[in-house]
Design an enzyme around this catalytic site. Structure first.
Site, PDB file in Angstrom:
ATOM      1  N   HIS A 108       0.487  -0.924  -0.098  1.00  0.00           N
ATOM      2  CA  HIS A 108       0.156   0.485   0.309  1.00  0.00           C
ATOM      3  C   HIS A 108       1.386   1.415   0.197  1.00  0.00           C
ATOM      4  O   HIS A 108       1.105   2.446  -0.747  1.00  0.00           O
ATOM      5  CB  HIS A 108      -0.913  -0.071   0.860  1.00  0.00           C
ATOM      6  CG  HIS A 108      -2.212  -1.383   1.176  1.00  0.00           C
ATOM      7  ND1 HIS A 108      -1.943  -1.671   2.193  1.00  0.00           N
ATOM      8  CD2 HIS A 108      -1.655  -2.413  -0.067  1.00  0.00           C
ATOM      9  CE1 HIS A 108      -3.271  -2.641   2.127  1.00  0.00           C
ATOM     10  NE2 HIS A 108      -2.955  -2.700   0.383  1.00  0.00           N
ATOM     11  N   HIS A 143     -10.142  -2.210  -4.978  1.00  0.00           N
ATOM     12  CA  HIS A 143      -8.127  -2.435  -4.405  1.00  0.00           C
ATOM     13  C   HIS A 143      -6.723  -3.805  -4.543  1.00  0.00           C
ATOM     14  O   HIS A 143      -6.067  -3.435  -4.904  1.00  0.00           O
ATOM     15  CB  HIS A 143      -8.738  -3.006  -3.366  1.00  0.00           C
ATOM     16  CG  HIS A 143      -8.045  -3.082  -2.235  1.00  0.00           C
ATOM     17  ND1 HIS A 143      -7.010  -2.117  -1.197  1.00  0.00           N
ATOM     18  CD2 HIS A 143      -6.404  -4.165  -1.461  1.00  0.00           C
ATOM     19  CE1 HIS A 143      -5.464  -2.249  -0.307  1.00  0.00           C
ATOM     20  NE2 HIS A 143      -5.434  -4.028  -0.860  1.00  0.00           N
ATOM     21  N   ASP A 185      -2.853  -2.701  -5.201  1.00  0.00           N
ATOM     22  CA  ASP A 185      -2.079  -3.695  -4.509  1.00  0.00           C
ATOM     23  C   ASP A 185      -1.170  -3.907  -5.517  1.00  0.00           C
ATOM     24  O   ASP A 185       0.198  -4.123  -5.388  1.00  0.00           O
ATOM     25  CB  ASP A 185      -2.666  -5.410  -4.119  1.00  0.00           C
ATOM     26  CG  ASP A 185      -3.102  -5.056  -3.094  1.00  0.00           C
ATOM     27  OD1 ASP A 185      -2.878  -4.178  -1.944  1.00  0.00           O
ATOM     28  OD2 ASP A 185      -3.796  -5.768  -2.512  1.00  0.00           O
ATOM     29  N   HIS A 187       0.093 -10.702  -5.269  1.00  0.00           N
ATOM     30  CA  HIS A 187       1.288 -11.028  -5.057  1.00  0.00           C
ATOM     31  C   HIS A 187       2.258 -11.617  -5.723  1.00  0.00           C
ATOM     32  O   HIS A 187       2.750 -10.763  -5.944  1.00  0.00           O
ATOM     33  CB  HIS A 187       1.341 -10.609  -3.331  1.00  0.00           C
ATOM     34  CG  HIS A 187       0.877  -9.061  -2.637  1.00  0.00           C
ATOM     35  ND1 HIS A 187       0.254  -7.995  -2.925  1.00  0.00           N
ATOM     36  CD2 HIS A 187      -0.674  -9.972  -1.565  1.00  0.00           C
ATOM     37  CE1 HIS A 187      -0.540  -7.460  -2.131  1.00  0.00           C
ATOM     38  NE2 HIS A 187      -0.846  -9.016  -1.342  1.00  0.00           N
TER      39      HIS A 187
END
Length: 305
Positions: free
Chosen positions: A78, A237, A241, A264
């Site tokens: 973030h 969101h 990310d 991720h």
């Protein structure tokens, strides 16, 4: 020339670690040209510096975790996303624990901190990674891809098969030549499912997670009384990310990013795949800021904000 940027002054805040539940101090400090984003574990007897880089990302199960010689800094995505959105090239990030505080679960607090410190141009050319050839990573039906593009745009699709998520936008395409990161992306919060939070707490994680720093869902609905900040906050969101995950490569990308159900781990694998093919990218600078892609000029103290 289009110049590198750092912050003008030191700025500090305190927040909760989403996994430890502990109070964590965070300090952002200006850094010299060419430094990059460097995280420093100042709680250790001898502070350890961990520069953000694609090869320093270790664990990616629940967040992007930077690692060096057994020392970790977790949940960097973030803050990295805010740095990307505001065009910050060089920054020291001092932290008193092994995770960046979660704040409100979005990048908005970090954007506010950086803007409060002020943004300063530096006398060195901003270096971009220009993607020259397509690069793609797949994992089952999930994928993430980079294509050549003179600018920075992203297209992200999600599929959670959850009634509350399905009612919102599942796909989002953003070109930062025409879209404001601060207005359209930065406030999108992380989200999680109540039953998963209980399982995580049982193994010592998510101790700081709450409706103050996440959108929480049960099997059918959103539990937060105030609802969503954006109609498509979930996919926004995931894009927030991705912007942070991609920025650990050390420079802004000139590329088009496309992803389906990426996270991720896949985002980091994509960066490693790009770096493994030296003919797939090049480092470029712009002597004339007007020749740079729209959205990166030093305008209103932001990159594509």
């Amino acid at each position: 020339m289009l110049k590198q940027r750092t912050i003008k002054s030191i700025v500090k805040t305190v927040g909760i670690g989403v996994h430890s539940g502990r109070k964590i101090e965070l300090t952002l400090r200006p850094a010299a040209p060419g430094t990059g984003i460097v995280f420093s574990r100042v709680d250790l007897p001898t502070p350890v510096d961990i520069p953000a880089s694609a090869m320093s990302i270790g664990d990616t199960r629940l967040a992007s975790v930077l690692q060096k010689d057994g020392v970790r800094v977790s949940t960097v995505e973030h803050l990295m996303s805010a740095c990307a959105g505001l065009g910050i090239d060089n920054l020291y990030v001092d932290v008193t624990a092994e995770e960046i505080p979660i704040m409100d679960g979005s990048a908005a607090t970090f954007v506010f901190l950086i803007q409060s410190a002020g943004i300063e141009e530096q006398n060195a050319p901003k270096r971009f990674i220009k993607v020259k050839k397509p690069v793609e990573i797949r994992d089952g039906d999930k994928f993430a891809r980079l294509d050549p593009y003179f600018g920075f745009k992203l297209k992200f699709s999600i599929d959670f098969r959850h009634p509350a998520v399905d009612k919102t936008g599942q796909e989002l395409e953003v070109d930062f030549a025409t879209t404001s990161y601060v207005r359209e992306i930065a406030r999108a919060r992380t989200f999680g499912f109540a039953h998963e939070a209980e399982m995580l707490r049982e193994i010592g994680l998510a101790r700081g997670g709450s409706m103050d720093n996440a959108i929480v869902l049960d099997e059918y609905r959103i539990l937060n009384n105030d609802g969503l900040r954006y109609d498509d906050e979930f996919v926004k969101h995931k894009m927030l990310d991705a912007i942070g995950d991609l920025y650990v490569i050390g420079h802004p990308l000139l590329a088009s990013y496309t992803a389906y159900k990426s996270g991720h781990g896949l985002n980091n694998a994509l960066l490693r795949e790009l770096l493994a093919h030296e003919d797939a990218y090049e480092i470029v600078t712009f002597d004339d800021p007007q020749a740079a892609p729209k959205g990166f000029a030093f305008d209103a103290q932001t990159a594509f904000a």
